[in-house]
Design an enzyme around this catalytic site. Structure first.
Site, PDB file in Angstrom:
ATOM      1  CD  GLN A   1       3.392  -4.973  -2.429  1.00 45.03           C
ATOM      2  OE1 GLN A   1       4.208  -4.447  -3.193  1.00 45.03           O
ATOM      3  NE2 GLN A   1       3.279  -4.587  -1.174  1.00 45.03           N
TER       4      GLN A   1
ATOM      5  CG  ASP B   1      -3.488   0.194   2.084  1.00 44.39           C
ATOM      6  OD1 ASP B   1      -3.117   0.469   0.931  1.00 44.39           O
ATOM      7  OD2 ASP B   1      -3.361  -0.936   2.595  1.00 44.39           O
TER       8      ASP B   1
HETATM    9  O1  MRU Z   1       1.723  -3.195   1.763  1.00 44.93           O
HETATM   10  P1  MRU Z   1       0.521  -3.913   1.240  1.00 44.93           P
HETATM   11  O2  MRU Z   1       0.851  -4.954   0.227  1.00 44.93           O
HETATM   12  O3  MRU Z   1      -0.372  -4.414   2.339  1.00 44.93           O
HETATM   13  O4  MRU Z   1      -0.294  -2.773   0.469  1.00 44.93           O
HETATM   14  C1  MRU Z   1      -1.482  -3.118  -0.158  1.00 44.93           C
HETATM   15  C2  MRU Z   1      -2.082  -2.008  -0.918  1.00 44.93           C
HETATM   16  O5  MRU Z   1      -1.598  -0.899  -0.919  1.00 44.93           O
HETATM   17  C3  MRU Z   1      -3.380  -2.301  -1.634  1.00 44.93           C
HETATM   18  O6  MRU Z   1      -3.484  -1.560  -2.809  1.00 44.93           O
HETATM   19  C4  MRU Z   1      -4.538  -1.924  -0.712  1.00 44.93           C
HETATM   20  O7  MRU Z   1      -4.414  -2.563   0.519  1.00 44.93           O
HETATM   21  C5  MRU Z   1      -5.850  -2.252  -1.286  1.00 44.93           C
HETATM   22  S1  MRU Z   1      -6.129  -3.976  -1.247  1.00 44.93           S
HETATM   23  C6  MRU Z   1      -7.673  -4.361  -1.736  1.00 44.93           C
END
Ligand code: MRU
Length: 345
Positions: free
Chosen positions: A196, A237
């Protein structure tokens, strides 16, 4: 460039397909709760607030889809829609927060016609989307005040416009700092295994013309030891009632390193990401994703065949390592039960 991660278009939900970014930019269309749940599960949309907004639209779409059915079929179909959405991913609490909010709205208008219920749910999904952007801007302003002009700031994963309805949480702080006239440069962890950071954070910052340098996750300690990082800002999250923070796998490692090097470690966190029902981080469910993500990329496997593989997608950073939680209601320094509770008063 304004990034519209999710948008309502021609009576359907459209979401940027984040699996193919930055090589291609494409919207996919969604008509039912079931397809939205699949979009969340397969990471077309990801990032805690964005998942919440998608789920809200999933509920509204299901109501529109079922509005001509009998009352029994409507209710049964809606209940299944809620269940399927709730089962799409386990860690980001925004998903459950949005579903709970949508259920409350439904209960509040349950005596109206199904067409009216569907329209009310759609209006609520629109409101959740608009509210998310407003919250991110407020959080951005609060966080920007913490960053000095010329700061070199590390982030992990993508907590940007793509992870929200727009602006972003951690990247929203960077956008707000730039808007306030500060010079900042971003160091983006690549964020193995789903990348990401390399694919999404780097892309967003390049679009925005905010200076960004990409590193692999194991380089952060080296850069900190050489005085090349002044602050860390990440998203989250789910935050437990005691301030423990679940975020993308590898965040804990960054927080430990930051502590070792006396670098402030901030977490940008809308109130919708705080779960007061969970006392501490050890009760936060951690998603375990497919081993294929670690084994290689698409059909190419670099890992030795037969090796055992783990793929926890999130980790928990204990509150004691968090310098401050940046929220839309202000910054909670050294978060703990009392500091967090005050946010909801
Ligand atoms: O697995 P993902 O890409 O959904 O994980 C996303 C994250 O860990 C982000 O850092 C988190 O959701 C914060 S987003 C504003």
């Amino acid at each position: 460039m304004k990034i519209e991660t999710l948008r309502w278009f021609n009576n359907r939900l459209e979401m940027i397909d984040q699996r193919i970014l930055p090589a291609a930019f494409e919207y996919l269309s969604y008509y039912t709760a079931h397809s939205v749940a699949e979009g969340i599960r397969s990471m077309v949309v990801r990032g805690a607030p964005a998942i919440g907004v998608a789920a809200a639209y999933g509920v509204a779409l299901e109501a529109l889809h079922l509005q001509e059915k009998s009352a029994d079929d409507f209710k049964a179909g809606m209940d299944t829609g809620f269940k399927v959405l709730a089962a799409s991913r386990p860690t980001a609490v925004n998903l459950f927060w949005a579903l709970q909010r949508m259920r409350k709205v439904w209960e509040g208008v349950a005596t109206q016609t199904q067409q009216q219920i569907a329209q009310r749910l759609l209006a609520e999904a629109h409101e959740i989307l608009a509210e998310d952007i407003r919250i991110n801007k407020a959080m951005g302003a609060n966080g920007a005040a913490l960053l000095k002009d010329g700061v070199r700031v590390l982030t992990h994963c993508n907590a940007g416009a793509l992870a929200t309805a727009g602006w972003g949480t951690a990247l929203g702080v960077f956008r707000s700092a730039v808007e306030a006239g500060k010079k900042i440069s971003v160091i983006a962890d690549e964020t193995r295994p789903f990348l990401q950071g390399a694919r999404l954070t780097a892309w967003e910052m390049v679009q925005e013309k905010i200076p960004v340098t990409l590193i692999t996750d194991n380089m952060a300690g080296h850069l900190m030891a050489h005085g090349e990082i002044d602050a860390v800002v990440v998203g989250t999250d789910r935050v437990a009632a005691n301030g423990d923070v679940a975020n993308k796998i590898g965040t804990y490692m960054v927080a430990v390193l930051a502590k070792r090097h006396n670098i402030p470690f901030y977490v940008a966190c809308p109130l919708s990401t705080i779960d007061l029902d969970i006392a501490s981080g050890k009760d936060i469910p951690i998603e375990e994703r497919s081993v294929e993500e670690v084994k290689g990329f698409r059909d190419y496997h670099w890992a030795a065949e037969g090796v055992k593989i783990r793929n926890p997608a999130f980790d928990v950073t204990p509150a004691e390592l968090v310098t401050g939680l940046i929220t839309e209601k202000g910054v909670v320094l050294q978060p703990d039960v009392q500091g967090i509770r005050k946010l909801f008063m």
